[in-house]
Design an enzyme around this catalytic site. Structure first.
Site, PDB file in Angstrom:
ATOM      1  N   GLU A 114    -121.469  24.937  47.245  1.00 24.19           N
ATOM      2  CA  GLU A 114    -121.315  23.835  46.294  1.00 24.19           C
ATOM      3  C   GLU A 114    -119.958  23.225  46.531  1.00 24.19           C
ATOM      4  O   GLU A 114    -118.991  23.923  46.849  1.00 24.19           O
ATOM      5  CB  GLU A 114    -121.356  24.344  44.854  1.00 24.19           C
ATOM      6  CG  GLU A 114    -122.659  24.941  44.442  1.00 24.19           C
ATOM      7  CD  GLU A 114    -122.597  25.538  43.039  1.00 24.19           C
ATOM      8  OE1 GLU A 114    -121.505  25.657  42.459  1.00 24.19           O
ATOM      9  OE2 GLU A 114    -123.673  25.890  42.543  1.00 24.19           O
ATOM     10  N   ASN A 119    -115.078  15.279  46.715  1.00 20.47           N
ATOM     11  CA  ASN A 119    -114.299  15.900  47.792  1.00 20.47           C
ATOM     12  C   ASN A 119    -114.901  15.488  49.139  1.00 20.47           C
ATOM     13  O   ASN A 119    -115.520  16.275  49.840  1.00 20.47           O
ATOM     14  CB  ASN A 119    -114.274  17.426  47.628  1.00 20.47           C
ATOM     15  CG  ASN A 119    -113.267  18.086  48.541  1.00 20.47           C
ATOM     16  OD1 ASN A 119    -112.767  17.479  49.494  1.00 20.47           O
ATOM     17  ND2 ASN A 119    -112.974  19.350  48.263  1.00 20.47           N
ATOM     18  N   TYR A 126    -118.255  19.968  56.102  1.00 21.17           N
ATOM     19  CA  TYR A 126    -119.463  20.778  55.984  1.00 21.17           C
ATOM     20  C   TYR A 126    -120.631  20.136  56.735  1.00 21.17           C
ATOM     21  O   TYR A 126    -121.396  20.828  57.404  1.00 21.17           O
ATOM     22  CB  TYR A 126    -119.817  21.011  54.514  1.00 21.17           C
ATOM     23  CG  TYR A 126    -118.740  21.743  53.749  1.00 21.17           C
ATOM     24  CD1 TYR A 126    -117.998  22.760  54.335  1.00 21.17           C
ATOM     25  CD2 TYR A 126    -118.440  21.403  52.436  1.00 21.17           C
ATOM     26  CE1 TYR A 126    -117.012  23.434  53.637  1.00 21.17           C
ATOM     27  CE2 TYR A 126    -117.452  22.076  51.732  1.00 21.17           C
ATOM     28  CZ  TYR A 126    -116.737  23.083  52.337  1.00 21.17           C
ATOM     29  OH  TYR A 126    -115.753  23.747  51.645  1.00 21.17           O
TER      30      TYR A 126
END
Length: 161
Positions: A114, A119, A126
């Site tokens: 998560e 962000n 990611y």
């Protein structure tokens, strides 16, 4: 040249919480406090047999880590952290790639995490290593209030056997 020298000295070591050296524990407790986790909660996590820590060291100094919970054939990353003085050198990506390779070698199928919707730097990182957004939790985070993006990686994709 100096950066190259630093990278050659870096090493990632996997640990269970009860195995963590004191220097790594101190860094993790301090870093977790930045995420509003108490020292008591962090020390409790060290005792959880499902929690794992991949700590990046420069010689004996801990400079970053990934913490995760592993149950059956999946894992959930709880924190990816690189010390501020070591950021912007690709270490977060290198650390994640190491963790992913370790989990794949162990036969895990899925990896989750998560992240705050705002962000964007973390989300880009990611996605770069192979995560895809699968859901969003409205108003999940507080101080400030913000949605959480739920990301997943299929650890078997692209694997050659």
């Amino acid at each position: 040249m100096n950066e190259e020298k630093k990278e050659k000295q870096l090493q990632v070591v996997p640990f269970k919480g009860y195995q963590l050296p004191e220097a790594a524990q101190e860094m993790i407790i301090k870093a977790n406090s930045d995420f509003n986790w108490s020292e008591k909660a962090t020390r409790s996590d060290f005792e959880n047999p499902n929690n794992e820590y991949y700590v990046m060291f420069d010689q004996k100094k801990a400079v970053g880590y990934v913490s995760l919970q592993h149950v059956l054939d999946e894992a959930s990353i709880t924190i990816v952290y690189i010390d501020a003085s070591w950021r912007r050198q690709g270490l977060g990506e290198a650390l994640l790639q190491f963790v992913i390779a370790q989990l794949q070698a162990r036969g895990l199928l899925h990896l989750f995490l998560e992240v705050r919707a705002g962000n964007t730097a973390a989300i880009k990182l990611y996605q770069k290593v192979g995560f895809q957004q699968i859901a969003q939790r409205k108003n999940y985070y507080h101080n400030p209030q913000e949605d959480a993006c739920i990301l997943q990686m299929n650890l078997k994709e692209g694997e050659t056997r």
